[in-house]
Design a protein around this motif. Structure first.
Motif, mmCIF file in Angstrom:
data_model
loop_
_atom_site.group_PDB
_atom_site.id
_atom_site.type_symbol
_atom_site.label_atom_id
_atom_site.label_comp_id
_atom_site.label_asym_id
_atom_site.label_seq_id
_atom_site.Cartn_x
_atom_site.Cartn_y
_atom_site.Cartn_z
ATOM 1 N N ARG A 186 0.803 -1.218 0.000
ATOM 2 C CA ARG A 186 0.000 0.000 0.000
ATOM 3 C C ARG A 186 0.841 1.276 0.000
ATOM 4 N N ALA A 187 2.130 1.147 0.294
ATOM 5 C CA ALA A 187 3.014 2.318 0.295
ATOM 6 C C ALA A 187 4.010 2.289 -0.864
ATOM 7 N N SER A 188 3.751 1.423 -1.851
ATOM 8 C CA SER A 188 4.715 1.262 -2.938
ATOM 9 C C SER A 188 4.673 2.388 -3.966
ATOM 10 N N HIS A 189 3.803 3.376 -3.760
ATOM 11 C CA HIS A 189 3.810 4.560 -4.621
ATOM 12 C C HIS A 189 4.912 5.533 -4.206
ATOM 13 N N ILE A 190 5.606 5.213 -3.104
ATOM 14 C CA ILE A 190 6.746 6.012 -2.638
ATOM 15 C C ILE A 190 8.022 5.319 -3.111
ATOM 16 N N CYS A 191 8.856 6.045 -3.815
ATOM 17 C CA CYS A 191 10.032 5.412 -4.414
ATOM 18 C C CYS A 191 11.329 5.862 -3.757
ATOM 19 N N ASN A 192 12.354 5.179 -4.152
ATOM 20 C CA ASN A 192 13.719 5.418 -3.703
ATOM 21 C C ASN A 192 14.609 5.387 -4.936
ATOM 22 N N ALA A 193 15.771 5.987 -4.854
ATOM 23 C CA ALA A 193 16.702 5.954 -5.978
ATOM 24 C C ALA A 193 18.127 5.864 -5.465
ATOM 25 N N GLY A 194 18.995 5.287 -6.276
ATOM 26 C CA GLY A 194 20.406 5.187 -5.933
ATOM 27 C C GLY A 194 21.256 5.593 -7.128
ATOM 28 N N PHE A 195 22.145 6.543 -6.922
ATOM 29 C CA PHE A 195 22.901 7.151 -8.017
ATOM 30 C C PHE A 195 24.359 6.697 -8.002
ATOM 31 N N LEU A 196 24.894 6.465 -9.192
ATOM 32 C CA LEU A 196 26.297 6.075 -9.347
ATOM 33 C C LEU A 196 26.950 6.921 -10.425
ATOM 34 N N VAL A 197 28.134 7.454 -10.114
ATOM 35 C CA VAL A 197 28.943 8.173 -11.094
ATOM 36 C C VAL A 197 30.362 7.612 -10.999
ATOM 37 N N PRO A 198 30.913 7.097 -12.097
ATOM 38 C CA PRO A 198 32.282 6.581 -12.036
ATOM 39 C C PRO A 198 33.289 7.676 -11.698
ATOM 40 N N LYS A 199 34.391 7.278 -11.072
ATOM 41 C CA LYS A 199 35.384 8.245 -10.608
ATOM 42 C C LYS A 199 35.826 9.202 -11.705
ATOM 43 N N GLU A 200 36.054 8.668 -12.912
ATOM 44 C CA GLU A 200 36.603 9.499 -13.982
ATOM 45 C C GLU A 200 35.604 10.518 -14.519
ATOM 46 N N SER A 201 34.340 10.396 -14.140
ATOM 47 C CA SER A 201 33.328 11.330 -14.628
ATOM 48 C C SER A 201 32.880 12.335 -13.577
ATOM 49 N N ARG A 202 33.442 12.268 -12.390
ATOM 50 C CA ARG A 202 33.010 13.151 -11.311
ATOM 51 C C ARG A 202 33.505 14.588 -11.531
ATOM 52 N N GLY A 203 32.792 15.528 -10.930
ATOM 53 C CA GLY A 203 33.170 16.926 -11.045
ATOM 54 C C GLY A 203 32.571 17.637 -12.242
ATOM 55 N N ARG A 204 31.648 16.971 -12.969
ATOM 56 C CA ARG A 204 31.032 17.564 -14.153
ATOM 57 C C ARG A 204 29.539 17.846 -13.943
ATOM 58 N N LYS A 205 29.069 17.782 -12.719
ATOM 59 C CA LYS A 205 27.655 18.007 -12.392
ATOM 60 C C LYS A 205 26.750 16.913 -12.969
#
Length: 205
Positions: free
Chosen positions: A112-131
């Protein structure tokens, strides 16, 4: 909603956007790991395990094997950001259009609460710092309601992860809770975590 109150997956088209440096990016939708190539699965699994080994962003202690990775990260919907203007995941060439990051979207609670979501973000090291993280976050706000979700909860955003905290503050997420001593992070000891919430019914930034 489906019969068990789980949001039904809808057809999501690729999203075309730009990074702050002006570079074109495309966010490609995957409704299942079965839609992804073995090369892409290996890439995301590798980035996930690199982050786990860093020990400061995700709470897992040990690296994940393939099944553990699929169960945790690819159990539902995953969006993949790549460089350039790509028309579809079927035409994406990993050699020509670099993988920049990804995020999953899945129910945070069951039934009954599955309309609430979660997310998990991944950015590889070589791509960091670019927003890239903020660009994905902005598009997460657009994609999640298209999948049938009404609200988002991020359970553990560690206060030591200053870049992540800034992203969610800047995008208008609400600080709805604090978990003291939420995790014993590598090299940092016990760190508090902020619980962020966001209603998809309000205007996005």
């Amino acid at each position: 909603m489906s019969k068990d109150n789980t949001p039904e997956l809808k057809v999501i088209e690729p999203i075309h956007d730009k990074l702050p440096d002006g570079k074109d990016v495309t966010i490609l939708p995957y409704n299942s790991y079965k839609e992804a190539s073995e090369r892409l699965l290996c890439r995301i699994e590798g980035v996930m395990n690199d982050v786990i080994e860093e020990g400061t962003e995700y709470p897992q202690l040990e690296k994940l094997d393939r099944q553990g990775f699929l169960d945790y990260y690819f159990s539902n919907f995953v969006a993949v950001m790549v460089e350039g203007n790509v028309q579809s995941k079927e035409t994406w060439d990993m050699d020509k259009n670099q993988f920049l990051g990804c995020f999953y979207i899945k129910p945070n609670y069951v039934g009954r609460a599955s309309h609430i979501c979660n997310a998990g973000f991944l950015v590889p090291k070589e791509s960091r710092g670019r927003k890239i993280g903020k660009t994905m976050g902005r598009n997460y706000i657009k994609m999640a309601p298209k999948l049938g979700y009404d609200y988002s909860v991020f359970n553990l955003v560690f206060k030591s992860n200053v870049a992540s905290v800034k992203i969610w503050d800047d995008l208008g997420f609400d600080r709805i809770g604090l978990v003291p001593r939420a995790a014993d992070l590598k090299g940092l000891g016990y760190v508090d975590a902020i619980v962020f919430g966001y209603s998809f019914n309000k205007p996005s930034n």
